[in-house]
Enzyme design. Structure first.
Site, PDB file in Angstrom:
ATOM      1  N   CYS A 204     -38.604  20.751 -11.449  1.00  0.00           N
ATOM      2  CA  CYS A 204     -37.911  22.207 -11.948  1.00  0.00           C
ATOM      3  C   CYS A 204     -37.014  21.904 -13.200  1.00  0.00           C
ATOM      4  O   CYS A 204     -37.137  22.422 -14.091  1.00  0.00           O
ATOM      5  CB  CYS A 204     -36.821  22.541 -10.892  1.00  0.00           C
ATOM      6  SG  CYS A 204     -37.656  23.164  -9.285  1.00  0.00           S
TER       7      CYS A 204
ATOM      8  N   ARG B  96     -43.627  14.062  -9.960  1.00  0.00           N
ATOM      9  CA  ARG B  96     -43.719  14.694 -11.216  1.00  0.00           C
ATOM     10  C   ARG B  96     -42.365  14.671 -11.957  1.00  0.00           C
ATOM     11  O   ARG B  96     -41.541  14.694 -11.513  1.00  0.00           O
ATOM     12  CB  ARG B  96     -43.844  16.203 -11.008  1.00  0.00           C
ATOM     13  CG  ARG B  96     -45.256  16.592 -10.534  1.00  0.00           C
ATOM     14  CD  ARG B  96     -45.243  18.051 -10.248  1.00  0.00           C
ATOM     15  NE  ARG B  96     -44.581  18.496  -8.956  1.00  0.00           N
ATOM     16  CZ  ARG B  96     -44.522  19.781  -8.329  1.00  0.00           C
ATOM     17  NH1 ARG B  96     -44.978  20.845  -9.125  1.00  0.00           N
ATOM     18  NH2 ARG B  96     -43.721  20.100  -7.338  1.00  0.00           N
TER      19      ARG B  96
ATOM     20  N   PHE C   8     -33.722  28.926  -5.353  1.00  0.00           N
ATOM     21  CA  PHE C   8     -32.907  27.832  -5.619  1.00  0.00           C
ATOM     22  C   PHE C   8     -33.008  26.825  -4.682  1.00  0.00           C
ATOM     23  O   PHE C   8     -31.920  26.210  -4.317  1.00  0.00           O
ATOM     24  CB  PHE C   8     -31.494  28.324  -5.745  1.00  0.00           C
ATOM     25  CG  PHE C   8     -31.277  29.595  -6.779  1.00  0.00           C
ATOM     26  CD1 PHE C   8     -30.863  29.190  -8.430  1.00  0.00           C
ATOM     27  CD2 PHE C   8     -31.334  30.911  -6.544  1.00  0.00           C
ATOM     28  CE1 PHE C   8     -30.893  30.253  -9.063  1.00  0.00           C
ATOM     29  CE2 PHE C   8     -31.220  31.928  -7.494  1.00  0.00           C
ATOM     30  CZ  PHE C   8     -30.955  31.476  -8.822  1.00  0.00           C
TER      31      PHE C   8
ATOM     32  N   SER D  95     -24.061   9.407 -13.059  1.00  0.00           N
ATOM     33  CA  SER D  95     -24.657   9.068 -14.134  1.00  0.00           C
ATOM     34  C   SER D  95     -25.917   7.892 -13.937  1.00  0.00           C
ATOM     35  O   SER D  95     -25.648   7.220 -12.785  1.00  0.00           O
ATOM     36  CB  SER D  95     -23.951   8.356 -15.493  1.00  0.00           C
ATOM     37  OG  SER D  95     -23.311   7.334 -15.067  1.00  0.00           O
ATOM     38  N   GLY D  96     -26.694   7.878 -14.574  1.00  0.00           N
ATOM     39  CA  GLY D  96     -28.031   6.991 -14.361  1.00  0.00           C
ATOM     40  C   GLY D  96     -29.172   7.173 -15.066  1.00  0.00           C
ATOM     41  O   GLY D  96     -29.006   7.518 -16.339  1.00  0.00           O
TER      42      GLY D  96
ATOM     43  N   LEU E  45     -22.145  14.649 -11.509  1.00  0.00           N
ATOM     44  CA  LEU E  45     -21.641  13.735 -12.262  1.00  0.00           C
ATOM     45  C   LEU E  45     -22.138  12.256 -12.148  1.00  0.00           C
ATOM     46  O   LEU E  45     -21.713  11.351 -12.794  1.00  0.00           O
ATOM     47  CB  LEU E  45     -20.203  13.751 -12.218  1.00  0.00           C
ATOM     48  CG  LEU E  45     -19.730  15.361 -12.707  1.00  0.00           C
ATOM     49  CD1 LEU E  45     -18.033  15.105 -12.463  1.00  0.00           C
ATOM     50  CD2 LEU E  45     -19.800  15.579 -14.169  1.00  0.00           C
TER      51      LEU E  45
ATOM     52  N   LYS F 214     -36.690  11.794  -6.763  1.00  0.00           N
ATOM     53  CA  LYS F 214     -35.523  11.683  -5.902  1.00  0.00           C
ATOM     54  C   LYS F 214     -35.769  11.539  -4.603  1.00  0.00           C
ATOM     55  O   LYS F 214     -36.904  11.536  -4.096  1.00  0.00           O
ATOM     56  CB  LYS F 214     -34.631  13.167  -6.367  1.00  0.00           C
ATOM     57  CG  LYS F 214     -35.605  14.003  -5.629  1.00  0.00           C
ATOM     58  CD  LYS F 214     -34.762  15.603  -5.610  1.00  0.00           C
ATOM     59  CE  LYS F 214     -33.767  15.799  -4.566  1.00  0.00           C
ATOM     60  NZ  LYS F 214     -33.045  16.923  -4.432  1.00  0.00           N
TER      61      LYS F 214
ATOM     62  N   THR G 112     -40.842  30.730 -10.976  1.00  0.00           N
ATOM     63  CA  THR G 112     -39.877  30.713 -11.980  1.00  0.00           C
ATOM     64  C   THR G 112     -40.666  31.160 -13.306  1.00  0.00           C
ATOM     65  O   THR G 112     -41.434  30.759 -13.902  1.00  0.00           O
ATOM     66  CB  THR G 112     -39.407  29.485 -12.151  1.00  0.00           C
ATOM     67  OG1 THR G 112     -38.782  29.221 -11.046  1.00  0.00           O
ATOM     68  CG2 THR G 112     -38.440  29.268 -13.142  1.00  0.00           C
TER      69      THR G 112
ATOM     70  N   THR H 240     -46.524  27.717 -12.046  1.00  0.00           N
ATOM     71  CA  THR H 240     -46.493  28.180 -13.683  1.00  0.00           C
ATOM     72  C   THR H 240     -46.619  26.960 -14.340  1.00  0.00           C
ATOM     73  O   THR H 240     -45.546  26.473 -14.771  1.00  0.00           O
ATOM     74  CB  THR H 240     -45.435  29.093 -14.065  1.00  0.00           C
ATOM     75  OG1 THR H 240     -44.095  28.478 -13.408  1.00  0.00           O
ATOM     76  CG2 THR H 240     -45.381  30.368 -13.413  1.00  0.00           C
TER      77      THR H 240
END
Length: 445
Positions: free
Chosen positions: A277, A343, A163, A269-270, A267, A336, A131, A84
């Protein structure tokens, strides 16, 4: 159980392979002949740990792929796992998904006219895995019923949001935190439970099953991702404050995470979140919210913080060196580790910002370089992190691949730019250890 999965992208391929692995007979449907050929050859078209092994084990046995919908009527369950894509305003384009729903309905209708191939009174369960927003569910239901025509009263739509995390999708499917069934009848809920019984029997965990209506089920998915994205952005916002005070945000958040009302996950940070997603889902629910007359202020703020993190990273670089004409290494191009998906990667605004500054950009990623070439064909791509660092005046760490933590002496091959005390390393993921000879800056520490 016979299962059809329409759509062989990231979600559909993982779903099809994992269902085959627990014993179901699965037919994967896709419009792309190359994707169909790859699945039948036992090959994944995406980088996802464990997926190639599952496809190799089950292709042409319990899993086959085709471009045709003719197997749909024989299936106990048909999943719709069509992408989608986002529109300019952040809303999702349901066109491909509603088209697939209509063709699914047409296949069921054609079988019902074929001398009772679909026996009178039989019901066919079509499950949306994609989704979609709550209003989107209604559009898909209408398309499915329009395609089914006179057989529409024997077709029921359900939702079963996924998920899965890229980089651990197979493991996430095999060890779910929860299963969400959005159904309109006890019959549909029972069929979904029967489908998942072999999976639940294979795990020692007591997996909670949430039973609700189709629209609420998809809202759970959006709320889930919006909450996690907001948690990341709050950690980044607090991290930015810590940086101004000269405080290590990681030490702060390690303590905060001990509070069981908050928890330790998400938690770190970066430079921010990316992928297919969180950005897409948060934008979609923001757009749907505005369409319904509500301004989602907190979600807007979460997006603003996330979008600002790459520029903050570039500002730190600017505070140490003018990179015009300098070779700058970008370590990590995937959004990641564990995936080749670029994307909404944070590397995109980083590379764009470096090029605007006149840098000679060299990128490196263990698996995502080919996908990145489609976005940035004009930059250099190194075959290793060592090669990317060789001769670079600065390096920016954008993805936290484990190999970056072990670079060691590779930084010795960097050059010292004018005005700096040593090669400049800006770390957006807390991967690199401070070491003598480097001008090192952590984004929030």
């Amino acid at each position: 159980m016979q299962v059809t999965v329409v759509g062989s992208g990231y979600v559909g391929t993982t779903l099809a392979a994992c269902l085959a692995d627990v014993g179901h007979d699965v037919t994967a449907v896709d419009i792309d002949p190359d994707v169909v050929a790859a699945v039948n050859d036992g090959r994944a078209t995406i980088h996802e740990p464990g997926l190639d092994d599952l496809l190799a084990d089950h292709a042409n046995d319990r899993l086959r792929a085709t471009t045709e919908y003719d197997g749909v009527p024989d299936a106990a369950v048909t999943f719709l796992a069509i992408g989608t894509p986002s529109r300019e305003d952040g809303s999702i384009d349901l066109g491909p998904l509603t088209a697939a729903a209509e063709m699914t309905g047409e296949a069921i209708a054609a079988a019902s006219e074929d001398d009772g191939a679909t026996p009178e009174g039989d019901r066919h369960l079509v499950v949306v895995k994609s989704t979609v927003t709550p209003p989107g569910v209604r559009e898909i239901r209408e398309a499915l019923r329009a395609g089914a025509g006179e057989a529409a009263d024997r077709v029921e739509l359900a939702t079963n949001p996924e998920f899965l995390r890229e980089g651990s999708a197979v493991d996430d499917f095999q060890h779910p935190d929860k299963l969400v069934f959005g159904t309109e009848s006890g019959w549909a809920a029972e069929r979904l439970e029967t489908l998942y019984d072999p999976l639940l029997a294979s795990t020692d965990a007591d997996v909670p099953i949430v039973r609700t209506d189709p629209e609420t089920a998809v809202m759970i998915k959006y709320a889930n991702n919006a909450f996690l994205a907001s948690k990341i952005s709050l950690a980044n916002d607090l991290g930015n404050i810590c940086k101004r005070f000269g405080i290590d945000a990681y030490e702060v958040m390690d303590a905060v995470g001990l509070d069981d009302r908050i928890g330790a996950k998400f938690l770190r940070s970066g430079v921010g979140y990316g992928g297919s997603c969180f950005p897409k889902d948060v934008d979609a629910i923001r757009a749907a919210s505005r369409e319904a007359g509500y301004e989602p202020a907190l979600l807007d703020a979460a997006v603003a913080v996330n979008d600002g993190q790459p520029e903050r990273m570039l500002d730190l670089l600017d505070s140490h060196v003018d990179v015009a004409g300098e070779r700058v290494a970008v370590l990590g191009l995937a959004f990641k580790p564990g995936t080749d998906d670029v994307r909404n990667s944070r590397a995109i605004p980083i590379v764009e910002g470096l090029r605007e500054r006149g840098s000679e950009v060299v990128g490196y990623d263990p698996v995502a370089a080919e996908n990145a070439r489609e976005l940035f064909p004009g930059i250099e791509y190194a075959d290793s992190a060592d090669a990317a660092l060789d001769g670079a005046a600065a390096a920016l760490v954008v993805t936290d691949w484990d190999e970056f933590a072990a670079l060691g002496d590779a930084f010795d091959a960097m050059t010292i730019p004018n005005g700096a005390d040593g090669p400049v390393v800006i770390d957006g993921r807390r991967v690199i250890e401070r070491r003598e000879g480097l001008t090192y800056e952590g984004l929030t520490w």
